[in-house]
Design an enzyme around this catalytic site. Structure first.
Site, PDB file in Angstrom:
ATOM      1  N   HIS A  84       0.824  -1.196   0.000  1.00 51.34           N
ATOM      2  CA  HIS A  84       0.000   0.000   0.000  1.00 51.34           C
ATOM      3  C   HIS A  84       0.874   1.269   0.000  1.00 51.34           C
ATOM      4  O   HIS A  84       2.023   1.245   0.447  1.00 51.34           O
ATOM      5  CB  HIS A  84      -0.950  -0.016   1.196  1.00 51.34           C
ATOM      6  N   GLU A  86       0.849   4.010   1.712  1.00 50.17           N
ATOM      7  CA  GLU A  86       1.325   4.536   3.001  1.00 50.17           C
ATOM      8  C   GLU A  86       2.545   3.750   3.479  1.00 50.17           C
ATOM      9  O   GLU A  86       3.531   4.318   3.960  1.00 50.17           O
ATOM     10  CB  GLU A  86       0.218   4.427   4.062  1.00 50.17           C
ATOM     11  N   CYS A 110      -6.292   2.143   5.144  1.00 51.73           N
ATOM     12  CA  CYS A 110      -6.911   0.895   5.617  1.00 51.73           C
ATOM     13  C   CYS A 110      -6.336   0.533   6.998  1.00 51.73           C
ATOM     14  O   CYS A 110      -5.385   1.167   7.464  1.00 51.73           O
ATOM     15  CB  CYS A 110      -6.654  -0.237   4.617  1.00 51.73           C
ATOM     16  N   CYS A 113      -2.526  -0.221   7.051  1.00 56.14           N
ATOM     17  CA  CYS A 113      -1.714   1.008   6.962  1.00 56.14           C
ATOM     18  C   CYS A 113      -1.825   1.810   8.252  1.00 56.14           C
ATOM     19  O   CYS A 113      -0.841   2.421   8.681  1.00 56.14           O
ATOM     20  CB  CYS A 113      -2.152   1.850   5.770  1.00 56.14           C
TER      21      CYS A 113
HETATM   22  O1  LIG Z   1      -4.778   2.181   2.694  1.00 53.60           O
HETATM   23  C1  LIG Z   1      -4.776   1.817   1.498  1.00 53.60           C
HETATM   24  C2  LIG Z   1      -5.816   1.090   0.946  1.00 53.60           C
HETATM   25  C3  LIG Z   1      -5.711   0.621  -0.323  1.00 53.60           C
HETATM   26  N1  LIG Z   1      -4.607   0.866  -1.053  1.00 53.60           N
HETATM   27  C4  LIG Z   1      -4.468   0.303  -2.409  1.00 53.60           C
HETATM   28  C5  LIG Z   1      -4.365  -1.194  -2.442  1.00 53.60           C
HETATM   29  C6  LIG Z   1      -4.989  -1.580  -3.739  1.00 53.60           C
HETATM   30  O2  LIG Z   1      -3.985  -1.523  -4.753  1.00 53.60           O
HETATM   31  C7  LIG Z   1      -6.023  -0.490  -3.962  1.00 53.60           C
HETATM   32  C8  LIG Z   1      -7.414  -0.910  -3.550  1.00 53.60           C
HETATM   33  O3  LIG Z   1      -7.974  -1.608  -4.580  1.00 53.60           O
HETATM   34  P1  LIG Z   1      -9.538  -2.030  -4.553  1.00 53.60           P
HETATM   35  O4  LIG Z   1      -9.767  -2.623  -5.926  1.00 53.60           O
HETATM   36  O5  LIG Z   1     -10.326  -0.756  -4.354  1.00 53.60           O
HETATM   37  O6  LIG Z   1      -9.683  -3.015  -3.459  1.00 53.60           O
HETATM   38  O7  LIG Z   1      -5.640   0.605  -3.138  1.00 53.60           O
HETATM   39  C9  LIG Z   1      -3.574   1.629  -0.538  1.00 53.60           C
HETATM   40  O8  LIG Z   1      -2.557   1.879  -1.208  1.00 53.60           O
HETATM   41  N2  LIG Z   1      -3.713   2.092   0.728  1.00 53.60           N
HETATM   42 ZN   LIG Z   2      -3.544   0.198   3.407  1.00 50.69          ZN
END
Ligand SMILES: O=c1ccn([C@H]2C[C@H](O)[C@@H](COP(=O)(O)O)O2)c(=O)[nH]1
Ligand SMILES: [Zn+2]
Length: 188
Positions: A84, A86, A110, A113
């Protein structure tokens, strides 16, 4: 607006728009077809400490690891592999640590993170989109941030849009050799 060139420009972007724009610029590097996220970590002196975007781990080829999440094969889902934004920004830091820093992110973090943000010593999270707020993992982030005393708030940029038009900028590139010679001759 003063167009005399005798006074400082007033339409420059503020620090926060600048850092948020950098997070979005970093996100442009992401190969995720659905969701591109960028993050920019800044210290109290407005110095950038780290930048990241969501992508496959080093050595895990973008072309061979999965970018989807609907495969019948359980291991063929991006969630198992993608780092991710972060996390990448924190790991990419150019300082010993990111204690007391602020992280600018395109998307509210999320839960995974959030844990890393808390453990890194970052004290503030500034985000643009909260589009996943209904999901338990994002609610868990808020719960952890509240417990850990991490400030988080949704940013409203001061500038509506920031455009970098390379084509237009190229028009003002350095003069050609012939133009330089002409200028020099006229100067004599
Ligand atoms: O905190 C976060 C949450 C998500 N991401 C990235 C990880 C994935 O590559 C996408 C999410 O894809 P979805 O198809 O919407 O599930 O976003 C992040 O970098 N940081
Ligand atoms: Zn994340």
């Amino acid at each position: 607006m003063d167009t005399s060139n005798e006074h400082k420009r007033l339409d420059y972007i503020c620090w926060r728009d600048y850092f948020m724009a950098i997070a979005f610029l970093a996100a442009k590097r992401s190969k995720d077809p659905v969701c591109q996220v960028g993050a920019c970590i800044v210290n109290k002196e407005n110095k950038i400490m780290g930048i990241g975007y969501n992508g496959m781990p080093n050595g895990c080829c973008d072309d061979f690891f999965p970018w989807g999440k609907n495969s019948p094969i359980p291991t063929e889902t991006k969630a198992l592999y993608v780092c991710h934004a972060e996390m990448n920004a924190i790991l990419n830091k150019n300082s010993a640590d990111v204690k007391d820093c602020t992280i600018f992110v395109g998307l509210f973090p999320c839960n995974e993170c959030a844990k890393i943000i808390i453990q890194s010593g970052i004290r503030e999270v500034v985000y643009l989109s909260d589009e996943k707020a209904h999901k338990p993992s994002y609610q868990a982030s808020k719960r952890m941030f509240d417990a850990a005393g991490i400030k988080y708030w949704q940013y409203t940029p001061q500038t509506d849009k920031i455009v970098i038009d390379f084509k237009k900028l190229k028009l003002s590139e350095s003069p050609s050799k012939a133009e330089i010679e002409k200028l020099t001759l006229n100067d004599v």
